[in-house]
Scaffold this active site. Structure first.
Site, PDB file in Angstrom:
ATOM      1  N   ASP A   7       0.845  -1.372  -0.046  1.00  0.00           N
ATOM      2  CA  ASP A   7      -0.133  -0.139   0.046  1.00  0.00           C
ATOM      3  C   ASP A   7       0.925   1.176  -0.039  1.00  0.00           C
ATOM      4  OD1 ASP A   7      -2.406   1.494  -0.030  1.00  0.00           O
ATOM      5  OD2 ASP A   7      -2.730   1.167   2.123  1.00  0.00           O
ATOM      6  N   ASP A  50      -9.330   3.915  -1.784  1.00  0.00           N
ATOM      7  CA  ASP A  50      -9.972   4.138  -0.720  1.00  0.00           C
ATOM      8  C   ASP A  50     -11.235   4.754  -1.139  1.00  0.00           C
ATOM      9  OD1 ASP A  50      -7.928   3.342   0.602  1.00  0.00           O
ATOM     10  OD2 ASP A  50      -7.214   5.224   1.235  1.00  0.00           O
TER      11      ASP A  50
END
Length: 946
Positions: free
Chosen positions: A544, A620
């Site tokens: 990430d 996200d």
């Protein structure tokens, strides 16, 4: 991942608090517009019209591999080198760079899998102001016009694409700063200031504005403010090499529909950008992104596809710097009625789309993928950048994640929940809180004191785990990973030569230089079992924040004047960083198994070629219906750019979904390639069994549908791995001549056999499904009803409905004895769903191997079976006799859709014997079910309907 509360140093705490407080929308002021990006503003200031460039046709050098000739800017007198290649497979490569640069310019490495084989070029025509080149046996010709310079690519008499037809070639040559300590007069090549234009010194971006009606000449010669340093908010970006941007325009006659250039939270069909910002390709950590705008997101693939009923072509712009893409069309704003009226009256222009690429640095290096079909373009791009890696089978199952599972007891309780509620699950995930103080490759000693025991308990249940390993390293003298990176000089440097540091989850963090092959090799070595303490063979990895995310940096990323291996600035290669992180991580997983096992790595940032290393997701998102809807065109765009292994966070990362939205998201996610639920730290727990018995039953059913179809998914991924076609694809790829499909992005195909229309409207009681294909039939997977195409069908839905249709003429393999995980289903029997075409035929295939190793490649340990129905006979044969794989799996059922009732059904195994089979026929739906043929799935056989 977004910000978290907790014990952090002040800058991180402040950033986290701001993020959580503004969770309703992205703060656009944190991210540049084109007007705030100096090079984009300069390039956009150049209006279409007379190009200052002339092709020096007399300089042509025709070699065995390429044609080379010079271009000259008639104002600045700077010469450029134009190189042209005709590549095998209908691809043309165009490269433009400085003939005599002051220093080398960055050329993107490690993306092309090989130098493409070339066709022999020939000059087939000349006159006073142009020359014509033959690009190979496919009949493609390139017409090069001297003044103003332009190129026209033709096949026969058809114009496919024009280059620089609008005169927007833009090339800021390397030069010395005019107010430097060693001033000098411009050389004859560089020229002086344009007539009537004063010279100015560099300054910050806000210090001045561009002059009226700028041209490239004035932009280069005047060195407008922002040329040598540029300020955005509180960050000043120094530019020791000065302005270095490049740009070029492409005109596509006959095309109204263009797609690609992910990642953007937008519709599948790209919109025109006139009157607004261009689409931006610049990998960024964008907190809760907005929908339907061209802002940059986490990844970038500079591939654009154009499609019409006659042809498909692609433009692959190989540049890893910040890039903006402008799209204009002569049909923009016209209604369908207006276009129809033009056609009926015999007037109106030929539809045309113009695409303009603008990059901050590097060179012009572009591949024109000439199709002519969608499948051909996908294959051409795959030949350049590689195909989707074949994932291990478990990775196609269901993944359960959140930020964060608290400790080993929490992990055990969640795993138990899947057992108690009979919900299949292959993988549990751990986010950043599992590590000791955000020190990656470690475990929190109080929360995860016995990681190996935890992993072994999961392995006993045939399940895996994924842990996060981010590319920001805590600056801590007590941290072995940091000390090794620092001592070896493996961190990215500042412009002054010190280690670059920024703020991220651990507080002060340094960033490994993944562009350095030695650093990547060291990083890969860290995944060895004796280096990554507590790791086992069922632990896999999530990368990430690898844009890279820098909370304290401009636009929440790294300063552009940071310095990488080889002296290259971060501005030159920014979009490559995430690819390199995933590359090194995947290599580490391969090495730890001695080269035996396939890796699984999920990456948030990506570039062209990332498909070779694992999976990606849409970042996200939020628990909102519009985010569920947008996941479909986003994943379709990823697939068009080679990234087949894509999904979105089921349920939405931010906010708390109501039960209806969560159920609908599970149903949609079950029919997307990567299937993971994930949620923010501050959201309520949402494991599938926490929403009541009725909803867990619906979620269980959706996940079980996924597992039953895993043989079909795995075979589709194998085909994508071999040939480059996306697994999840827009309808127009299968029906390229059907204009109705061109703008559809709420339904899609999985491979060539299943059409899916997820329910994405709150309170929906029905959906409109377009069934394409003149003269084709489709079968509703739930009711098995047959429908004739083409038509738009209204499908009533309940909360249990997932509208899926099997295409007539296909065979879909399933395993309908669904168990707790994919590994538990190995060797289980198969059911074949044979959907007959109107002609009474069907075909399909099945790929089987061990699901985890490279043996299918290195030892030919696989089965690739072909199933064909014709003449009332279903036959099984080898689709690839090179492969061999022993499996106990057998054929449990055959369901034939669209069949009449036979008098008898006979099985003929390879030994020539005959056995009658029991069958059942449903006259109302024309469904014939054959019970227990009992033959091995790897054997040759025939089933005859008499």
């Amino acid at each position: 991942m977004a910000a978290a509360p907790g014990r952090r140093r002040p800058a991180v705490l402040l950033w986290a608090a701001v993020c959580l407080a503004t969770a309703l929308a992205v703060d656009r002021s944190n991210f540049k517009t084109c007007e705030q990006s100096g090079f984009c503003r300069r390039q956009r200031g150049l209006q279409p019209g007379h190009s200052p460039y002339r092709a020096l046709l007399e300089s042509l050098q025709l070699g065995p591999d390429a044609a080379r000739l010079q271009l000259v800017n008639e104002v600045t007198k700077v010469p450029l080198l134009l190189e042209l290649w005709g590549l095998q497979g209908n691809v043309t490569r165009i490269r433009i760079k400085e003939l005599n640069p002051l220093r080398p310019r960055f050329e993107v490495p490690d993306v092309l899998v090989a130098e493409p084989p070339v066709e022999r070029l020939a000059v087939t025509g000349r006159d006073e102001g142009s020359l014509e080149l033959s690009l190979g046996p496919a009949g493609h010709r390139l017409l090069v016009t001297e003044k103003p310079f332009r190129m026209d690519l033709l096949q026969g008499r058809e114009l496919l694409c024009s280059v620089n037809a609008r005169g927007l070639l833009f090339f800021e040559h390397l030069r010395q700063r005019r107010d430097s300590d060693t001033p000098r007069e411009p050389t004859a090549e560089e020229g002086g200031a344009a007539e009537g234009q004063e010279e100015t010194t560099g300054g910050t971006e806000d210090a001045g504005t561009q002059s009226e009606k700028p041209t490239e000449a004035t932009a280069e010669a005047a060195e407008e403010p922002g040329s040598w340093e540029e300020t955005f908010k509180t960050h000043t970006d120094t530019k020791p090499n000065g302005p270095t941007s490049v740009g070029l325009d492409f005109s596509l006659p006959g095309f109204e529909h263009v797609y690609g250039i992910p990642e953007h939270a937008d519709s599948l069909r790209l919109r025109t950008t006139e009157g607004g910002d261009p689409y931006r390709l610049y990998n960024l950590d964008v907190f809760q992104y907005e929908l339907y705008n061209p802002m940059a997101l986490y990844g970038s693939v500079p591939l654009l596809l154009a499609h019409s009923a006659r042809r498909t072509l692609g433009i692959f712009w190989l540049n890893a710097a910040e890039t903006w893409v402008d799209i204009s069309s002569n049909t923009a704003g016209k209604t369908l009625f207006g276009k129809l009226l033009d056609y009926m009256q015999g007037g109106g222009e030929t539809p045309q789309t113009d695409v303009r690429w603008m990059s901050e640095s590097g060179i012009v290096d572009v591949f024109l993928l000439l199709g002519p079909t969608p499948a051909a373009v996908a294959g051409q791009y795959a030949a350049l950048t590689g195909t989707q890696a074949l994932p291990p089978l478990f990775a196609l199952g269901y993944h359960q994640s959140r930020w964060n599972y608290n400790d080993e007891e929490d992990v055990a309780a969640v795993e138990r929940g899947f057992e108690e509620h009979a919900v299949p699950c292959d993988v549990l995930w751990l986010d950043i809180e599992h590590a000791d103080g955000k020190r990656y490759f470690t475990w929190d000693p109080s929360k995860f004191p016995r990681p190996r025991d935890m992993l072994q308990r999961l392995a006993a249940k045939k399940r895996k785990m994924v842990s996060i390993v981010d590319p920001h390293i805590k600056v801590d003298s007590g941290y072995r990973v940091h000390n090794e990176l620092r001592s070896r000089g493996f961190y990215v440097k500042t412009k002054d030569g010190s280690d670059y540091e920024g703020w991220c989850w651990p507080g002060s963090a340094a960033y490994p230089d993944f562009t350095n092959p030695e650093m990547r090799a060291w990083w890969a070595s860290m995944f060895a079992y004796d280096q990554y303490e507590g790791s086992t063979e069922n632990l896999f990895t999530w990368n990430d924040m690898n844009e890279p995310s820098v909370f304290s940096g401009p636009e929440v990323t790294m300063h552009k004047d940071a310095v990488h291996h080889g002296g290259w600035e971060h501005r030159d290669l920014h979009n490559l960083y995430g690819l390199y992180v995933q590359m090194a991580t995947a290599e580490g997983q391969i090495q730890r198994s001695g080269g035996q096992h396939r890796p699984f790595v999920l990456s948030r940032a990506f570039f062209a070629g990332s498909q070779r290393y694992g999976a990606v997701w849409t970042g996200d998102n939020a628990a909102e219906w519009e985010h569920l809807k947008i996941s479909i065109p986003m994943c379709l765009s990823f697939g068009l750019a080679g990234l087949s292994f894509c999904g979105s966070d089921v349920g939405g990362f931010f906010k708390n979904p109501e039960a209806e939205l969560l159920v609908r998201w599970y149903q949609a996610g079950a029919f997307q390639p990567f299937f993971r639920a994930h949620a923010h730290l501050d959201t309520a727990r949402r494991e599938p069994w926490l929403f009541g018995e009725e909803n867990v039953a619906l979620i269980r059913a959706a996940i079980r549908q996924r597992y039953a179809l895993l043989p079909f998914w795995y075979t589709a991924f194998y085909r994508s791995h071999r040939h480059g076609l996306p697994v999840m694809r827009p309808l127009w790829m299968e029906y390229p001549e059907d204009a109705t499909t061109f703008a559809i992005d709420d339904q899609y195909m999985i491979d060539r056999a299943l059409l899916v229309h997820p329910v994405t409207e709150q309170g929906a009681r029905g959906v409109q499904v377009y069934l394409p294909g003149k003269g084709e039939v489709w079968y509703d997977v739930a009711s098995l009803q047959k429908h004739h195409a083409p038509q738009t069908l209204y499908v009533p839905v309940t909360m249990s409905s997932v509208p899926v249709f099997q295409r007539g003429g296909t065979v879909v393999p399933r395993q309908e004895r669904v168990r707790r995980s994919t590994e538990c289903m190995r060797g289980d029997p198969f059911t074949l769903y044979v959907a007959l075409s109107p002609q009474g035929t069907a075909e399909g295939d099945l790929f089987l191997d061990d699901g985890q190793s490279f043996d299918y490649e290195t030892k030919a340990r696989y089965l690739h079976r072909q199933f064909t129905f014709a003449g009332n006979t279903l036959t099984a044969s080898s689709a690839d006799p090179r492969g061999s794989f022993d499996t106990p799996a057998w054929l449990e059922r055959v369901v034939i859709l669209g069949a009449g009732k036979p008098a008898a059904v006979v099985l003929r195994p390879a030994d020539g014997s005959e056995t009658r089979l029991d069958f059942q026929h449903e006259a109302e739906t024309s469904v014939l079910t054959l019970r227990k043929p009992g033959v091995r799935i790897g054997d040759d056989w025939a089933i005859v309907l008499r």
